[in-house]
Design an enzyme around this catalytic site. Structure first.
Site, PDB file in Angstrom:
ATOM      1  N   ASP A 132       6.970  32.258 -28.946  1.00  0.00           N
ATOM      2  CA  ASP A 132       7.796  31.970 -29.985  1.00  0.00           C
ATOM      3  C   ASP A 132       7.136  32.562 -31.429  1.00  0.00           C
ATOM      4  O   ASP A 132       6.088  31.756 -31.633  1.00  0.00           O
ATOM      5  CB  ASP A 132       9.469  31.577 -30.266  1.00  0.00           C
ATOM      6  CG  ASP A 132       9.792  32.107 -30.907  1.00  0.00           C
ATOM      7  OD1 ASP A 132      10.561  32.564 -30.992  1.00  0.00           O
ATOM      8  OD2 ASP A 132      10.898  31.512 -31.673  1.00  0.00           O
TER       9      ASP A 132
ATOM     10  N   CYS B  92       1.098  -1.779  -0.262  1.00  0.00           N
ATOM     11  CA  CYS B  92       0.199  -0.345   0.059  1.00  0.00           C
ATOM     12  C   CYS B  92       0.869   1.447  -0.035  1.00  0.00           C
ATOM     13  O   CYS B  92       2.384   1.222  -0.108  1.00  0.00           O
ATOM     14  CB  CYS B  92      -0.464  -0.045   1.069  1.00  0.00           C
ATOM     15  SG  CYS B  92      -0.332  -0.017   2.409  1.00  0.00           S
TER      16      CYS B  92
ATOM     17  N   ASP C 278      11.786  27.146 -28.544  1.00  0.00           N
ATOM     18  CA  ASP C 278      12.760  25.821 -29.460  1.00  0.00           C
ATOM     19  C   ASP C 278      12.911  25.390 -28.968  1.00  0.00           C
ATOM     20  O   ASP C 278      13.611  23.877 -28.919  1.00  0.00           O
ATOM     21  CB  ASP C 278      13.172  25.953 -30.970  1.00  0.00           C
ATOM     22  CG  ASP C 278      14.333  27.160 -30.488  1.00  0.00           C
ATOM     23  OD1 ASP C 278      14.889  27.125 -29.395  1.00  0.00           O
ATOM     24  OD2 ASP C 278      15.062  27.557 -31.105  1.00  0.00           O
TER      25      ASP C 278
END
Length: 750
Positions: free
Chosen positions: A436, A21, A635
């Site tokens: 961007d 558990c 990027d």
């Protein structure tokens, strides 16, 4: 921590067995974190893994494994566990056999129990089933052989100073069993069968708990489907050229530098560089682009992509764990095994839960035995057992990790890689998205569209110099200029020097001439008079083109125009973000006219233009200061400072390298639609986690008082406990079928 210490940090993932558990996972995690040299340890109960960051100068992997074993569990390095899927299947098979044996032995006891009720007195019960000695014989193997795992787990937990589900189960079933054993011995010499036994309580409880564990294991197996799907994309063999012959070898035997051949219809086995041949390659598994990509000598190919028509000869560059697909699988695994901050709530509750429940069970016994039903030991014991059994913390421990696993797995199928559970959680909080321009909103593949030479300057000569200068730059605009000039058939001389000026342009020496190519700001900085070019420059910029000025030996010589069109899906994606109530901003180093023209085409209202790379992070911080939670989308490399400054950094359309280190989230597909998809998956996952936590807590808050009040028989409590764990896992697994469009509609409505 010093930089040298940080540099010596290593990470490993251990496969843990024996956890029952969330309390077990918490205990292992605390034990590992206490070791000297361990900077962070995260144990995932659902994945059965421990991810540990440590200093190898202070602690070793064998030390980590030894600590886990001291706590009563087994550990092995995950990479060594190649047959993990087989092990899981064998474990499930073993659980099925134990459950079947327990069910067969418990059935007569259950039959006898059902016959005790007045409303079921019409059911025939064999006299043998009512015999306490027969019941004892049936219950011994269930209690001590099949149920041995609960005693072992309870002993290990108590030995290390904590308590877990095994303690509750062992206490509850032992109380019922040994009280029944006492009553059995009381029947000696009485000449009649004692019917008021509780053997069926302990045996049926163990059977029901085993059933719940089996359902749990099957469901947990389903929650790793995303990893299995990704692994299934890999090719099994590669056609390698060795000693002049083509031979098929398993991809595990391919090494960097090997030459291999990929024929039409075959999968590319590993990442590599094309040496010979030309073909179209389907890269949709990586980029989401449905159209095949043309490949020829010098181009790179990625493992698991599909060669469509030509024959390619490729040199292997990345194999094994270094391939793009292996890196993707690694990111998904790490995300699934990491913890979201919301899980800390469940961890804290689980850590103190079992001792509190034991206390409630003791109080329940005394209240009934000395008060409500004075002197009725068996009745008081039954209520206490029901409290112990119904209060299992499994559902609470499973609530968060199963949702994280299912949510991050589904996101991976959509081409969205969350680096960790904390990022999956944080994405739903963003209020502003900064995009961007080049390669994000636009295709990132600009083309040379205009060449305007100044009066008295030879156009072909100007292009030759400009092409030679720009050939040293890796900027997409520079590549567009060079390709456009080469397409004209103009030979390019060699540049004697080259210098990139970030945010401004370039400086180069060609044929003894000093060239400057770049923005108006560059010309102003270098004191070049460009007044004659301003009208043409404004005209190009208003058309959405990027205009770059050229100066030769400090004198304006001409300008070139480059157009980078927006992606076909950008406008739709921006509208989706707006529908979700997000503030959308485009940020670029380009001039304001061009930026606004591109933004207008994409439907973006807010533009930050002429921002230098070092200024992008400052603009992100301004938005944060205004109260926004900001996602920066770029990027993953050029925008690294802004990605780091944002609350969530997203790398988009980066193809094979996936920008793993630069961003919190990698959007594999070069499509802005992945941004609202990522936010929607985050919202759906968090909603699912909150549902799980609510029902897990509500189950105990409601169930414990009902059990303590005497309205719940222990066997019913066991069934309810098993059902609660299974229901939490099944609810989490709904995320694997989540449709982001539906999720977006829900979040937009919110």
């Amino acid at each position: 921590m010093s930089e040298s210490a940080a540099a010596r940090q290593e990470e490993t993932t251990l496969q843990i067995t024996g956890m029952t558990c969330a309390a077990c996972a918490n205990r292992i995690e605390k034990g590992l974190n206490k070791l000297e040299g361990v900077s962070a340890a995260t144990v995932n109960f659902t994945m059965e893994t421990a991810h540990v960051a440590f200093a190898p100068t202070s602690v070793s992997v064998p030390d980590l494994m030894k600590k886990v074993e001291q706590l009563g569990y087994k550990a092995m390095i995950k990479e060594e566990s190649k047959d993990n899927g087989d092990k899981r299947r064998r474990e499930i098979g073993r659980q099925k056999r134990k459950l079947a044996a327990s069910a067969v032995l418990s059935l007569p006891l259950l039959w006898a129990m059902v016959g005790h009720f007045s409303f079921t007195s019409w059911i025939w019960v064999p006299a043998l089933f009512m015999n306490p000695w027969f019941q004892l014989v049936l219950s011994i193997p269930v209690q001590f052989i099949i149920g041995r795992q609960f005693y072992v787990g309870a002993y290990k937990a108590l030995r290390s100073g904590s308590a877990n589900m095994d303690v509750l189960v062992a206490l509850g079933t032992s109380a019922a069993y040994f009280y029944s054993l006492y009553l059995t011995f009381q029947t000696i010499g009485n000449g009649h069968h004692q019917v008021d036994m509780y053997y069926e309580t302990s045996s049926v409880l163990i059977t029901l708990i085993l059933l719940g564990k089996l359902f749990e294991a099957l469901a947990k197996g389903r929650s790793s489907e995303a990893i299995k799907t990704l692994m299934g994309l890999q090719a099994k063999t590669a056609r390698v050229i060795r000693d002049g012959r083509e031979i098929d070898v398993p991809i595990e035997q391919v090494v960097a530098g090997d030459l291999f051949v990929v024929k039409p219809g075959e999968k590319v086995p590993v990442d590599g560089e094309v040496l010979e041949g030309a073909s179209a390659v389907d890269e949709s598994m990586l980029t989401g682009e449905s159209l095949p990509v043309e490949k020829r000598a010098g181009d790179t190919v990625v493992g698991a992509t599909i060669n469509k028509n030509g024959v390619l000869q490729v040199r292997a560059t990345k194999v094994g764990k270094e391939t793009a697909l292996a890196q993707i699988i690694k990111v998904v695994e790490e995300a699934q095994s990491s913890k979201a901050p919301i899980q800390r709530i469940a961890d804290v509750i689980s850590g103190i839960f079992v001792p509190i429940v034991v206390g409630i069970a003791v109080v329940t016994f005394f209240v009934w035995f000395f008060g409500v039903d004075a002197g009725n030991f068996s009745g008081a014991l039954e209520k206490a057992i029901a409290v112990l059994v119904i209060a299992c913390p499994c559902a609470l421990g499973l609530a968060t990790p199963t949702s994280i696993m299912a949510g991050s797995g589904r996101a991976a199928e959509l081409g969205i890689l969350f680096k960790g559970g904390e990022h999956l959680e944080a994405a739903h909080r963003i209020t502003a998205v900064v995009l961007d321009k080049t390669g994000t909103v636009t295709k990132g593949k600009p083309e040379l569209t205009d060449v305007l030479a100044a009066e008295g300057v030879d156009k072909a000569q100007l292009l030759a110099w400009a092409g030679a200068a720009e050939r040293g730059s890796e900027h997409p605009l520079a590549e567009a200029i060079v390709k456009g000039i080469e397409a004209e058939g103009i030979p390019l001389p060699a540049a004697q020097s080259f210098e990139a000026i970030p945010g401004y342009g370039i400086r180069a020496a060609v044929d003894g001439k000093q060239l400057l190519i770049g923005t108006r700001k560059l010309m102003i900085r270098e004191h070049v008079d460009v007044q004659a070019a301003l009208a043409d420059m404004n005209r190009l910029e208003e058309a959405g083109k990027t205009a770059m000025l050229i100066a030769v030996d400090g004198v304006y010589a001409g300008l070139v125009g480059v157009a980078d069109t927006i992606k076909t899906t950008s406008r739709q994606a921006v509208q989706r973000l707006k529908d979700m109530g997000l503030h959308v901003v485009m940020m670029t180093g380009d001039n304001e006219r061009t930026a606004k023209a591109i933004a207008g085409q994409a439907g973006i209202d807010h533009v930050l233009a002429e921002v230098l790379p070092e200024g992008k992070a400052a603009e992100v911080k301004k938005l944060q200061a205004a109260g926004h939670k900001v996602a920066m989308v770029g990027d993953g490399i050029n925008d690294a400072p802004a990605l780091a400054a944002a609350d969530i950094g997203m790398a988009i359309g980066t193809g094979t390298d996936v920008a793993m280190e630069a961003a919190d989230v990698t959007l594999m597909r070069g499509d802005l639609n992945s941004i609202p998809d990522a936010v929607a998956m985050s919202k759906a996952t968090m909603r699912n986690i909150k549902q799980n936590l609510f029902w897990a807590l509500a189950y105990n808050v409601i169930g414990i008082p009902i059990a303590a009040s005497g309205f719940l028989a222990p066997w019913l409590a066991g069934a309810a406990m098993a059902l609660s764990s299974v229901s939490v896992v099944l609810n989490a697994l709904r995320l694997q079928k989540a449709k982001v469009d539906a999720a977006i509609r829900e979040t937009a409505a919110e």
